[in-house]
Design an enzyme around this catalytic site. Structure first.
Site, PDB file in Angstrom:
ATOM      1  N   GLY A   1       0.618  -0.964  -0.190  1.00 19.17           N
ATOM      2  CA  GLY A   1       0.012  -0.154  -0.610  1.00 19.17           C
ATOM      3  C   GLY A   1       0.335   0.969  -0.425  1.00 19.17           C
TER       4      GLY A   1
ATOM      5  NE  ARG B   1     -10.154   1.900   2.097  1.00 19.73           N
ATOM      6  CZ  ARG B   1     -11.451   2.966   2.895  1.00 19.73           C
ATOM      7  NH1 ARG B   1     -12.558   1.878   2.851  1.00 19.73           N
ATOM      8  NH2 ARG B   1     -11.758   3.870   2.886  1.00 19.73           N
TER       9      ARG B   1
ATOM     10  CG  LEU C   1      -3.307   7.647  -2.403  1.00 17.16           C
ATOM     11  CD1 LEU C   1      -2.999   6.654  -1.302  1.00 17.16           C
ATOM     12  CD2 LEU C   1      -2.804   8.810  -2.740  1.00 17.16           C
TER      13      LEU C   1
ATOM     14  CB  ALA D   1      -7.492  10.798  -9.278  1.00 13.37           C
TER      15      ALA D   1
ATOM     16  CG  ASP E   1      -3.015  43.090  36.024  1.00 14.15           C
ATOM     17  OD1 ASP E   1      -4.092  44.186  35.276  1.00 14.15           O
ATOM     18  OD2 ASP E   1      -3.337  42.138  34.642  1.00 14.15           O
TER      19      ASP E   1
ATOM     20  CG  ASP F   1      -9.972  43.272  35.391  1.00 20.69           C
ATOM     21  OD1 ASP F   1     -11.377  42.431  35.676  1.00 20.69           O
ATOM     22  OD2 ASP F   1      -9.937  44.451  35.729  1.00 20.69           O
TER      23      ASP F   1
HETATM   24  P1  ADQ Z   1      -8.321   5.292   0.758  1.00 19.31           P
HETATM   25  O1  ADQ Z   1     -10.195   5.304   1.841  1.00 19.31           O
HETATM   26  O2  ADQ Z   1      -8.224   3.675   0.763  1.00 19.31           O
HETATM   27  O3  ADQ Z   1      -7.575   5.635   2.322  1.00 19.31           O
HETATM   28  P2  ADQ Z   1      -7.711   5.782  -2.217  1.00 19.31           P
HETATM   29  O4  ADQ Z   1      -6.654   6.426  -1.372  1.00 19.31           O
HETATM   30  O5  ADQ Z   1      -7.767   5.694  -2.829  1.00 19.31           O
HETATM   31  O6  ADQ Z   1      -8.192   5.106  -0.530  1.00 19.31           O
HETATM   32  O7  ADQ Z   1      -6.154   4.595  -1.514  1.00 19.31           O
HETATM   33  C1  ADQ Z   1      -6.765   3.779  -2.152  1.00 19.31           C
HETATM   34  C2  ADQ Z   1      -5.979   2.286  -2.761  1.00 19.31           C
HETATM   35  O8  ADQ Z   1      -6.204   0.873  -2.931  1.00 19.31           O
HETATM   36  C3  ADQ Z   1      -5.034   2.651  -3.908  1.00 19.31           C
HETATM   37  O9  ADQ Z   1      -3.502   2.535  -3.303  1.00 19.31           O
HETATM   38  C4  ADQ Z   1      -5.822   1.281  -4.616  1.00 19.31           C
HETATM   39  O10 ADQ Z   1      -4.403   1.440  -5.787  1.00 19.31           O
HETATM   40  C5  ADQ Z   1      -6.320   0.514  -3.642  1.00 19.31           C
HETATM   41  N1  ADQ Z   1      -7.001  -0.101  -3.976  1.00 19.31           N
HETATM   42  C6  ADQ Z   1      -8.200   0.007  -4.107  1.00 19.31           C
HETATM   43  N2  ADQ Z   1      -9.293  -0.322  -4.826  1.00 19.31           N
HETATM   44  C7  ADQ Z   1      -7.934  -1.662  -4.698  1.00 19.31           C
HETATM   45  C8  ADQ Z   1      -8.309  -3.503  -5.456  1.00 19.31           C
HETATM   46  N3  ADQ Z   1      -9.106  -4.061  -5.711  1.00 19.31           N
HETATM   47  N4  ADQ Z   1      -7.772  -4.241  -4.740  1.00 19.31           N
HETATM   48  C9  ADQ Z   1      -6.486  -3.970  -4.580  1.00 19.31           C
HETATM   49  N5  ADQ Z   1      -5.841  -2.385  -4.530  1.00 19.31           N
HETATM   50  C10 ADQ Z   1      -6.787  -1.950  -4.721  1.00 19.31           C
HETATM   51  C11 ADQ Z   1      -6.846   6.731   2.673  1.00 19.31           C
HETATM   52  C12 ADQ Z   1      -8.130   8.032   2.255  1.00 19.31           C
HETATM   53  C13 ADQ Z   1      -7.335   9.039   1.031  1.00 19.31           C
HETATM   54  C14 ADQ Z   1      -6.121   8.950   1.264  1.00 19.31           C
HETATM   55  C15 ADQ Z   1      -5.467   7.583   1.310  1.00 19.31           C
HETATM   56  C16 ADQ Z   1      -4.073   7.877   2.137  1.00 19.31           C
HETATM   57  O11 ADQ Z   1      -9.673   7.539   2.899  1.00 19.31           O
HETATM   58  O12 ADQ Z   1      -8.849  10.023   1.030  1.00 19.31           O
HETATM   59  O13 ADQ Z   1      -6.137   9.688  -0.071  1.00 19.31           O
HETATM   60  O14 ADQ Z   1      -6.044   6.842   2.757  1.00 19.31           O
HETATM   61  O15 ADQ Z   1      -3.719   9.309   2.599  1.00 19.31           O
END
Ligand code: ADQ
Length: 745
Positions: free
Chosen positions: A29, A283, A386, A388, A508, A510
């Site tokens: 991650g 997620r 992330l 995006a 002083d 107050d």
């Molecule tokens: P998340 O809510 O988990 O993180 P995000 O930043 O998009 O959201 O990260 C998700 C990660 O999970 C990405 O690296 C992605 O590649 C991976 N992922 C998603 N779907 C997957 C799948 N089916 N299989 C495997 N991997 C998958 C929280 C906050 C975010 C913030 C991050 C980091 O909610 O806003 O960007 O922490 O600070």
């Protein structure tokens, strides 16, 4: 050698037990990658929960876990099933997560869960304390551990502590609804540096700190407990090279190395030619806007039917927190929506939505990123997002379009994406069409600009920048060069007092002898104060002076019958003990007629503020007004007043939640100087809480014991934290032998 301790709810390794055998999987991650260099340096350590509860482990397995984690430079915090239920699934994910993402209807306030949150945070803090030595830096991550910074600081104030929040920080209007809001803020303020993804979250946090704790903030600095807490934004990046390189490799992958998914995707483009893939990955979380996205896609198909059989939504959702009821509901809702829309639109050759509910290996993610012409990322709220950034990094040929919710932190950086409001289906549908029809040159120009930014500010840079800022926050000089009035200072002062022949006490009123009340009239002296000052004044070698900005009518009424000297109106009037009042400064007050109407307009526009009219000054009090608004108004009023008083005969003074305008040749310093000129004091004690007292501190000889009440910057030699210890100190002078223990225990 100093080390860095990383603290997060979960460790960068995942442990599982299979047939009494321990399986260790390292996480790939974003956070684990970003922290890699910080973690691997020297004897750094990562503290977190292993994923196994106490109930799952016996002595033998525990030993295996510790051994395995030690190899990974990790240490675990031991949690019971109940802890996980109440602290993680409970308070973290049913209170903080929905509240911070503006899902108030999902937010639960359960005392039992809050207690568990505190207990588990304490476990984390204790584990850190067991490893931390002087000079170490500690970086605490995320909303599950917001109390940890202060819990560490309480036990070991010399440590340098950073805190980073990965989710949004909500507006004050949301945060104020939280029953334990102040405790949560206190927890975070234990850090030297507090980091957020975006400046908006910084603003919201500072606003909560100002309004809930009444603390002053200067730019992004908060002065708290004699320390400076720095607050700043650090937008988290991704491991750009990992995605970019994998996408390059994807392009040239030989036939026999291709995964099933990749074959399926290729088959799709072979059969459907210009049929485009729209990708969505998250997620399975209600903040990610999954149902809205599906509904917007349905709207799109209805509004632009020419796209039927020409596009496909590939939706990947990772199972998440499936113990929490709202997540179960979301899963059901998503299944139903996908079923309904596929049922309604599918043809023999085409299903509009491909839906995967599972985690996928990294290679498959890359296949999806690389094969999709559009990424549709539409969270309702997201700290950063992330996905995006990963999509952009995986576009090897610089084509593709990112459609991104403006509610994601990432939108603040990725201006070249097509930004949408996730609740506006019309806009999403039109933007999707625009994305699908975007000419290749424009796609490339947008992707290249975004790539440039995310490759520069990658996740390693993010952690580096945070660590740099954390390091320099530790180098900040203590706000107080002034020393705290400790037991030792108190003892030395007591000796000087005993051997002195002629003593002067400048007190002083107050905020020093009495605490602040809603209005000045309510802050009259109590019997205990009279007793205390009387016993101090009973010693004929002591001269007790009340030196105040109050008018002489009021102080005359309250203290006129007493054996003290009074200096009022900031030093216009003097009444030596046993004598009559004398005006020691010649002042005019005809200017008030011109200034009062201006101040009144500020009273009208700042609910809770009011004007106190004194003989020689006008004071605008704003203690009861909204802290944030009043700060802005106070600056405005100060500016307006200063621009009106060009001839220097007036001065604007900033007091404790009060702005006062008065004659500039009058101040407590001049008045104190007048007393000093007339007698040879060999012990001087002066105490006060605001700016007006600074003139007095500056005027007095360096041998004087000058004491500031509160932690703001001062010319005084010593400070006490608040007004509660002032009387105890005076009691000490007045003869109480036990005062030292009373003050400092
Ligand atoms: P998340 O809510 O988990 O993180 P995000 O930043 O998009 O959201 O990260 C998700 C990660 O999970 C990405 O690296 C992605 O590649 C991976 N992922 C998603 N779907 C997957 C799948 N089916 N299989 C495997 N991997 C998958 C929280 C906050 C975010 C913030 C991050 C980091 O909610 O806003 O960007 O922490 O600070």
């Amino acid at each position: 050698m100093n080390k860095t301790i990383i603290v997060s709810n979960r460790l960068p390794v995942n442990l599982k037990i299979d047939n009494r055998q321990l399986q260790v999987e390292t996480s790939v991650g974003g956070l684990a990658t970003g922290m890699k260099s910080v973690h691997s340096e020297g004897n750094g350590i990562w503290i977190g929960w292993s994923g196994l509860t106490e109930e799952q482990l016996d002595a033998e397995l525990t030993e295996k876990v510790d051994e395995a984690l030690q190899k990974e430079k990790c240490a675990t915090v031991s949690l019971t099933e109940k802890d996980v239920e109440n602290f993680y699934f409970g308070f973290s994910n049913r209170t903080l997560w929905p509240m911070f993402h503006y899902f108030q209807e999902y937010t639960e306030f359960e005392l039992e869960q809050w207690n568990s949150y505190k207990e588990v945070n304490r476990k984390f803090a204790n584990e850190v304390l067991a490893y931390a030595n002087e000079g170490d830096m500690i970086w605490v991550h995320d909303y599950q551990l917001m109390l940890v910074p202060q819990m560490i600081r309480d036990k070991n104030p010399a440590l340098t502590i950073g805190f980073f929040l990965h989710i949004p920080y909500p507006s004050y209007e949301i945060f104020r609804t939280f029953p334990w809001r102040e405790e949560l803020l206190n927890g975070v303020l234990g850090a030297n540096l507090v980091g957020f993804h975006t400046y908006d979250y910084v603003r919201h946090f500072l606003s909560s700190v100002k309004r809930i704790k009444g603390l002053e903030t200067k730019f992004n600095d908060i002065v708290y407990d004699g320390r400076t807490v720095k607050v700043d934004s650090f937008p988290m990046g991704i491991d750009y090279n990992q995605f970019n390189n994998a996408a390059q490799e994807h392009k040239t992958r030989p036939e026999d190395k291709k995964s099933d998914l990749m074959r399926k995707l290729e088959e799709h483009s072979l059969h459907f030619g210009d049929n485009k893939l729209i990708l969505s990955i998250d997620r399975m979380d209600y903040t990610k806007g999954i149902p809205n996205r599906i509904l917007a896609f349905e709207y799109f198909l209805n509004k632009y039917p020419e796209y039927k059989e020409k596009v496909r939504l590939v939706m990947l959702a990772v199972p998440s927190r499936s113990n929490v009821p709202q997540y179960q509901k979301l899963k059901r809702e998503t299944d139903e929506l996908v079923g309904r829309i596929n049922g309604q639109f599918a043809t023999v050759n085409w299903t509009p939505i491909w839906y995967f509910y599972r985690s996928m290996p990294f290679e498959d993610l890359i296949d999806l990123y690389a094969s999709s012409q559009v990424a549709l990322v539409t969270p309702i709220r997201d700290g950063m997002n992330l996905v995006a950034k990963e999509y952009v990094a995986s576009r090897a040929d610089n084509d593709g379009v990112l459609v991104l919710s403006e509610m994601a932190g990432a939108a603040k950086e990725l201006h070249e994406a097509l930004l949408i409001n996730p609740n506006n289906f019309e806009q999403i549908a039109d933007t999707l069409k625009f994305a699908l029809e975007m000419p290749p040159e424009e796609q490339s120009s947008r992707i290249v600009q975004m790539k440039e930014r995310i490759s520069r500010y990658n996740v390693e840079k993010w952690s580096e920048e945070f660590m740099k800022a954390l390091y320099s926050s530790a180098q900040e000089p203590e706000v107080q060069v002034t020393r705290e009035l400790t037991t030792e200072v108190f003892a030395a002062m007591g000796n000087d007092y005993d051997s002195a022949q002629k003593r002067l006490f400048l007190l002083d009123y107050d905020g020093t002898l009495v605490g602040f009340k809603n209005t000045p009239a309510e802050a009259f002296p109590d019997d205990k104060l009279f007793d205390l000052l009387d016993s101090l004044a009973a010693d004929e070698n002591n001269e007790v002076v009340i030196i105040s900005g109050r008018d002489h009518d009021t102080l005359g009424k309250w203290f006129g019958h007493k054996n003290y000297t009074l200096i009022t109106d900031h030093g216009v009037w003097l009444r030596r003990k046993g004598r009559d009042w004398e005006a020691i400064e010649r002042v005019k007050s005809d200017w008030k007629e011109n200034i009062r109407p201006i101040m009144e307009t500020f009273v009208d526009r700042t609910p809770g503020s009011f004007i106190e009219e004194k003989n020689y000054s006008l004071a605008w009090h704003y203690r009861k007004a909204d802290g944030e608004l009043a700060d802005i108004r106070a600056k405005e009023l100060e500016f307006v007043l200063n621009s009106l008083i060009s001839n220097n005969s007036l001065a604007v003074l900033e007091g404790n939640k009060v702005l006062e305008i008065k004659n500039s040749n009058v101040n407590k310093g001049r008045a104190a100087g007048r007393l000093l000129a007339g007698a040879a004091y060999d012990f001087i004690f002066a105490i006060g809480d605001d700016w007006t007292d600074e003139y007095m501190f500056e005027e007095l000889p360096v041998s004087a014991y000058t004491v500031k009440v509160g932690s703001a910057k001062t010319h005084a030699r010593f400070y006490v934290k608040d007004n509660s210890s002032v009387r105890l100190i005076l009691e000490g002078f007045a003869g109480s032998k036990t005062v030292q223990e009373q003050v400092y225990n």
